[in-house]
Scaffold this motif. Structure first.
Motif, PDB file in Angstrom:
ATOM      1  N   LEU A 155       0.833  -1.201   0.000  1.00  0.00           N
ATOM      2  CA  LEU A 155       0.000   0.000   0.000  1.00  0.00           C
ATOM      3  C   LEU A 155       0.873   1.258   0.000  1.00  0.00           C
ATOM      4  N   PRO A 156       0.867   2.038  -1.077  1.00  0.00           N
ATOM      5  CA  PRO A 156       1.710   3.234  -1.106  1.00  0.00           C
ATOM      6  C   PRO A 156       1.149   4.414  -0.328  1.00  0.00           C
ATOM      7  N   SER A 157      -0.147   4.475  -0.123  1.00  0.00           N
ATOM      8  CA  SER A 157      -0.701   5.691   0.504  1.00  0.00           C
ATOM      9  C   SER A 157      -1.770   5.411   1.545  1.00  0.00           C
ATOM     10  N   ALA A 158      -1.572   4.343   2.313  1.00  0.00           N
ATOM     11  CA  ALA A 158      -2.567   4.023   3.346  1.00  0.00           C
ATOM     12  C   ALA A 158      -2.625   5.100   4.417  1.00  0.00           C
ATOM     13  N   ASP A 159      -1.553   5.915   4.521  1.00  0.00           N
ATOM     14  CA  ASP A 159      -1.567   6.982   5.529  1.00  0.00           C
ATOM     15  C   ASP A 159      -2.105   8.297   4.978  1.00  0.00           C
ATOM     16  N   GLU A 160      -2.454   8.340   3.683  1.00  0.00           N
ATOM     17  CA  GLU A 160      -2.942   9.623   3.167  1.00  0.00           C
ATOM     18  C   GLU A 160      -4.090   9.552   2.171  1.00  0.00           C
ATOM     19  N   ASP A 161      -4.395   8.401   1.612  1.00  0.00           N
ATOM     20  CA  ASP A 161      -5.442   8.354   0.587  1.00  0.00           C
ATOM     21  C   ASP A 161      -6.330   7.130   0.811  1.00  0.00           C
ATOM     22  N   GLU A 162      -7.409   7.364   1.532  1.00  0.00           N
ATOM     23  CA  GLU A 162      -8.263   6.257   1.918  1.00  0.00           C
ATOM     24  C   GLU A 162      -8.985   5.637   0.720  1.00  0.00           C
ATOM     25  N   ALA A 163      -9.484   6.495  -0.171  1.00  0.00           N
ATOM     26  CA  ALA A 163     -10.246   5.973  -1.313  1.00  0.00           C
ATOM     27  C   ALA A 163      -9.359   5.067  -2.166  1.00  0.00           C
ATOM     28  N   PHE A 164      -8.133   5.515  -2.437  1.00  0.00           N
ATOM     29  CA  PHE A 164      -7.218   4.725  -3.254  1.00  0.00           C
ATOM     30  C   PHE A 164      -6.899   3.398  -2.569  1.00  0.00           C
ATOM     31  N   THR A 165      -6.657   3.481  -1.255  1.00  0.00           N
ATOM     32  CA  THR A 165      -6.293   2.281  -0.495  1.00  0.00           C
ATOM     33  C   THR A 165      -7.439   1.268  -0.489  1.00  0.00           C
ATOM     34  N   LEU A 166      -8.654   1.759  -0.297  1.00  0.00           N
ATOM     35  CA  LEU A 166      -9.800   0.842  -0.328  1.00  0.00           C
ATOM     36  C   LEU A 166      -9.929   0.198  -1.707  1.00  0.00           C
ATOM     37  N   GLY A 167      -9.625   0.972  -2.751  1.00  0.00           N
ATOM     38  CA  GLY A 167      -9.645   0.431  -4.110  1.00  0.00           C
ATOM     39  C   GLY A 167      -8.615  -0.675  -4.275  1.00  0.00           C
ATOM     40  N   GLN A 168      -7.426  -0.474  -3.710  1.00  0.00           N
ATOM     41  CA  GLN A 168      -6.384  -1.508  -3.763  1.00  0.00           C
ATOM     42  C   GLN A 168      -6.831  -2.775  -3.049  1.00  0.00           C
ATOM     43  N   MET A 169      -7.478  -2.568  -1.902  1.00  0.00           N
ATOM     44  CA  MET A 169      -7.921  -3.728  -1.126  1.00  0.00           C
ATOM     45  C   MET A 169      -8.954  -4.531  -1.906  1.00  0.00           C
ATOM     46  N   ALA A 170      -9.816  -3.816  -2.612  1.00  0.00           N
ATOM     47  CA  ALA A 170     -10.838  -4.490  -3.423  1.00  0.00           C
ATOM     48  C   ALA A 170     -10.175  -5.269  -4.565  1.00  0.00           C
ATOM     49  N   LYS A 171      -9.197  -4.627  -5.217  1.00  0.00           N
ATOM     50  CA  LYS A 171      -8.475  -5.292  -6.313  1.00  0.00           C
ATOM     51  C   LYS A 171      -7.767  -6.545  -5.822  1.00  0.00           C
ATOM     52  N   PHE A 172      -7.141  -6.422  -4.673  1.00  0.00           N
ATOM     53  CA  PHE A 172      -6.409  -7.553  -4.115  1.00  0.00           C
ATOM     54  C   PHE A 172      -7.367  -8.704  -3.805  1.00  0.00           C
ATOM     55  N   GLY A 173      -8.471  -8.361  -3.142  1.00  0.00           N
ATOM     56  CA  GLY A 173      -9.462  -9.384  -2.812  1.00  0.00           C
ATOM     57  C   GLY A 173      -9.971 -10.074  -4.064  1.00  0.00           C
ATOM     58  N   ASP A 174     -10.168  -9.292  -5.103  1.00  0.00           N
ATOM     59  CA  ASP A 174     -10.682  -9.821  -6.364  1.00  0.00           C
ATOM     60  C   ASP A 174      -9.691 -10.812  -6.997  1.00  0.00           C
ATOM     61  N   VAL A 175      -8.413 -10.433  -7.029  1.00  0.00           N
ATOM     62  CA  VAL A 175      -7.438 -11.315  -7.669  1.00  0.00           C
ATOM     63  C   VAL A 175      -7.247 -12.593  -6.841  1.00  0.00           C
ATOM     64  N   VAL A 176      -7.287 -12.457  -5.517  1.00  0.00           N
ATOM     65  CA  VAL A 176      -7.177 -13.644  -4.659  1.00  0.00           C
ATOM     66  C   VAL A 176      -8.328 -14.606  -4.968  1.00  0.00           C
ATOM     67  N   GLU A 177      -9.532 -14.051  -5.099  1.00  0.00           N
ATOM     68  CA  GLU A 177     -10.693 -14.881  -5.433  1.00  0.00           C
ATOM     69  C   GLU A 177     -10.489 -15.610  -6.760  1.00  0.00           C
ATOM     70  N   ARG A 178      -9.996 -14.848  -7.756  1.00  0.00           N
ATOM     71  CA  ARG A 178      -9.845 -15.431  -9.088  1.00  0.00           C
ATOM     72  C   ARG A 178      -8.802 -16.548  -9.119  1.00  0.00           C
ATOM     73  N   LEU A 179      -7.870 -16.535  -8.156  1.00  0.00           N
ATOM     74  CA  LEU A 179      -6.868 -17.612  -8.109  1.00  0.00           C
ATOM     75  C   LEU A 179      -7.310 -18.761  -7.201  1.00  0.00           C
ATOM     76  N   GLY A 180      -8.541 -18.670  -6.714  1.00  0.00           N
ATOM     77  CA  GLY A 180      -9.047 -19.785  -5.913  1.00  0.00           C
ATOM     78  C   GLY A 180      -9.120 -19.512  -4.419  1.00  0.00           C
ATOM     79  N   GLY A 181      -8.764 -18.278  -4.013  1.00  0.00           N
ATOM     80  CA  GLY A 181      -8.929 -17.864  -2.620  1.00  0.00           C
ATOM     81  C   GLY A 181      -8.055 -18.629  -1.640  1.00  0.00           C
ATOM     82  N   ALA A 182      -8.541 -18.695  -0.410  1.00  0.00           N
ATOM     83  CA  ALA A 182      -7.762 -19.268   0.692  1.00  0.00           C
ATOM     84  C   ALA A 182      -7.386 -20.726   0.439  1.00  0.00           C
ATOM     85  N   ALA A 183      -8.197 -21.427  -0.346  1.00  0.00           N
ATOM     86  CA  ALA A 183      -7.915 -22.842  -0.605  1.00  0.00           C
ATOM     87  C   ALA A 183      -6.588 -23.009  -1.351  1.00  0.00           C
TER      88      ALA A 183
END
Ligand SMILES: *Cc1c(COP(=O)(O)O)cnc(C)c1O
Length: 375
Positions: free
Chosen positions: A175-203
């Motif tokens: 996260l490059p801007s978790a201390d200054e840009d909340e909207a961007f950071t939340l967007g990164q978190m969503a992207k990350f969650g999405d890619v993890v899902e597409r690779l099969g998630g926790a399994a």
């Protein structure tokens, strides 16, 4: 007492002019706060000599506390941790040179890979060594420093999974801007969650990690089961609004070497940027930018802590000494202990007056400063 061959034993070793007290109990406290923050496992980030606090010493404490991984910048740091007898898993936070990979495989350190070529190279080396190397995938959700692009990863995933020498056990992003840009950071978190899902998630991915200190203190980390705090372990919150009940680990100290009274109209330090306007009692302190105390605080109203209160620095910080106005005190003497930052004077304040960040102040403290471990 250390003995120096050839030096007359009638002279004792001189005590250091500047030292840093490192408080292990504060370190353990901060680690507990990090663990509480999201209830996830912790990779303690100990790169750059544990942010200037002492790599081997802090790695031992984190190992005792049972962290899942120690995060280092390079192979040299990984070696030092092993040579110190610490067996905790080691994660390499940045890219590795091709020439380092055979050792990484041999010693079971965990790299993050950013390209299929790197992954193939590691796999071939692991094959040759008759083992499977655990690796994590780095995903670039916005840092721009390393990692697969999230849109590319699902396409190369089958190739990565086909590499016999590798066990892909984790995935991480930064996260490059978790201390200054909340909207961007939340967007990164969503992207990350999405890619993890597409690779099969926790399994398919045992470890999923995204948060640095700011990410841990400022955001929920759904879907992640590991965090990579650095700064907060050393007792400083990167978020102005969220101090997070942390305790400073490092207190930088020195002593007064001299106290004199100068007349009005007398310059103090290089460039004579400060000139006294009245008779001024000046204490000289045995620390300077040669110890890593930032010269850039000069003229910006930085203070030191002395006998339970604050006193202003006068003029420019020099390489080995700095001067303080102690006119207001009549109890100041040579040998008095001075705190430059730490338990009583927040390091964040010094970083701000120096126009920099706490990470740089910590890692800038030079080897001349003796580290003393307490607690
Ligand atoms: C340095 C680093 C961290 C730790 O960051 P802090 O802001 O000090 O908590 C985490 N992850 C990566 C990849 C890093 O390089």
């Amino acid at each position: 007492m250390v003995s120096l061959a050839g030096v007359s034993s009638k002279f004792s070793i001189s005590s250091p002019r500047a030292w840093a007290e490192i408080d292990f109990s504060a370190l353990r406290w901060n680690l507990a706060r990090a663990r509480e923050s999201c209830g996830v496992d912790v990779m303690a980030v100990v790169k750059a000599g544990a942010y200037g606090h002492g790599l081997e010493q802090l790695a031992r404490v984190f190992a005792e506390e049972g962290v899942a991984f120690l995060g280092v910048a390079n192979v040299g740091e990984a070696r030092r941790i092993r040579e110190a007898g610490v067996g905790t898993r080691i994660y390499l936070l940045g890219a590795t040179w091709a020439g380092e990979r055979e050792e990484i495989v041999a010693r079971d350190w965990t790299p993050c890979v950013s390209t299929l070529e790197e992954a193939r190279h590691f796999s071939g080396l692991a094959d040759a060594a008759g083992k499977r190397l655990k690796v994590h995938l780095a995903v670039d959700t916005g840092m721009g420093r390393g990692g697969f692009l999230p849109e590319d990863l699902p396409r190369v995933w089958p190739d990565l999974c086909g590499l016999e020498g590798l066990e892909i056990e984790g995935i991480g992003s930064h996260l490059p801007s978790a201390d200054e840009d909340e909207a961007f950071t939340l967007g990164q978190m969503a992207k990350f969650g999405d890619v993890v899902e597409r690779l099969g998630g926790a399994a398919n991915l045992r470890w999923r990690h995204l948060a640095n200190s700011a990410g841990l203190l400022g955001y929920p980390n759904p879907g992640c089961n590991l965090a990579r705090p650095g700064l907060m372990l050393y007792g400083v919150s990167p978020l102005a609004g969220r101090a997070g009940d942390l305790r400073p680990v490092m207190t930088l100290k020195s002593r007064i070497t001299l106290v004199r009274t100068l007349p009005a109209g007398h310059g103090v330090s290089y460039g004579r940027s400060f000139v006294t306007t009245r008779p001024t009692k000046v204490a000289t302190v045995g620390i300077g930018y040669g110890d890593g105390y930032p010269r850039h605080v000069s003229g910006n109203g930085a203070e030191v802590w002395l006998r339970g209160r604050r006193f202003p620095i006068l003029g420019r910080v020099t390489m080995d000494q700095l001067m303080v106005d102690v006119t207001s005190a009549d109890d100041i003497a040579e040998g008095d202990e001075v705190e430059l930052f730490g338990a009583n004077l927040p390091v964040a304040e010094i970083a701000e007056k120096a126009g920099t960040i706490v990470w740089e102040v910590f890692t800038g403290i030079t080897p001349r400063v003796t580290r003393c471990y307490v607690g």
